[in-house]
Design a protein around this motif. Structure first.
Motif, short mmCIF file in Angstrom:
data_model
loop_
_atom_site.label_atom_id
_atom_site.label_comp_id
_atom_site.label_asym_id
_atom_site.label_seq_id
_atom_site.Cartn_x
_atom_site.Cartn_y
_atom_site.Cartn_z
N GLY A 1 -1.28 -8.54 -5.34
CA GLY A 1 -1.93 -7.44 -4.66
C GLY A 1 -2.76 -6.57 -5.58
O GLY A 1 -3.80 -6.02 -5.17
N ASN A 2 -2.33 -6.43 -6.82
CA ASN A 2 -3.04 -5.62 -7.81
C ASN A 2 -2.85 -6.29 -9.17
O ASN A 2 -1.77 -6.20 -9.76
N PRO B 1 2.12 -1.66 -4.02
CA PRO B 1 1.10 -1.20 -3.09
C PRO B 1 1.12 0.31 -2.85
O PRO B 1 0.12 0.89 -2.43
#
Length: 220
Positions: free
Chosen positions: A97-98, A62
């Motif tokens: 998250g990604n 993040p």
């Protein structure tokens, strides 16, 4: 006592690209990079490359910092590279998250690399469970005992957990760890790299746009 060589001296003395480097006709490779990978992977297996299914997986946290580790290719399905992990691991949490990810293979005896860039997604629960149950009892026990993200206070603590987990696996052979996951990386870019002892390396680059693959050569 002779002075210890510096790391720089040691590095300068090491040979590079010492394998049996085959010649490659880039225009004879399949137009689809997944098929091209399968051709090269089979060649690596036939050549006896140690653990040719080992690949470096790079993810992004993040904070934008990259993170890389070596995992094993579990499957190649519907044009995607698949690997297994636990949902509690750093890589799984970062991908949640990604989902952007990169994979790289290095087959030193052939002087070959393959690089994959794409977007990862988790596979369905039934597929993940089936993969888990296909694994050896020892592998399943290790996954059951593991507590990713927690501090391990001693080797004895881990050993005891694995022994207890193996006993449970033997008692419950259909037991599946609920956090077991398979992730598939759908590629946008694939590069096949053939090393050359004269450093005239060959880079065959595939890029996908509008659902179709385009192929070109890249400078070393």
């Amino acid at each position: 006592m002779l002075p210890r060589a510096s790391t720089r001296d040691l590095l300068r003395a090491l040979p590079a690209l010492t394998g049996n480097l085959p010649e490659v006709d880039p225009y004879a490779l399949p137009a689809d990079p997944v098929e091209a990978f399968e051709v090269w992977f089979a060649a690596a297996v036939d050549a006896g490359v140690p653990e040719p299914h080992a690949m470096t997986l790079a993810t992004v946290g993040p904070d934008g910092a990259p993170s890389a580790r070596v995992v094993l290719l579990a499957d190649l399905v519907d044009g995607a590279w698949v690997f297994a992990t636990d949902a509690r691991t750093v890589k799984a949490r970062q991908l949640a998250g990604n989902p952007r990810a990169s994979l790289s293979f290095y087959w030193q005896p052939l002087g070959r690399q393959v690089r994959v860039v794409g977007t990862a997604h988790a596979l369905d629960d039934a597929t993940c469970a089936a993969d888990f149950l296909r694994r050896s009892p020892s592998s399943r026990a290790a996954a059951l005992a593991s507590r990713p993200g927690e501090v391990l206070h001693s080797i004895e603590e881990m050993t005891g957990a694995v022994v207890a987990a193996r006993s449970r696996v033997d008692r419950e052979p259909r037991l599946v760890v609920p956090t077991w996951q398979l992730w598939a990386v759908d590629p946008d870019e694939v590069e096949l790299w053939q090393g050359d002892s004269d450093r005239a390396h060959l880079r065959v680059q595939y890029e996908r746009a509008d659902g179709r693959w385009a192929r070109h050569l890249g400078w070393p």
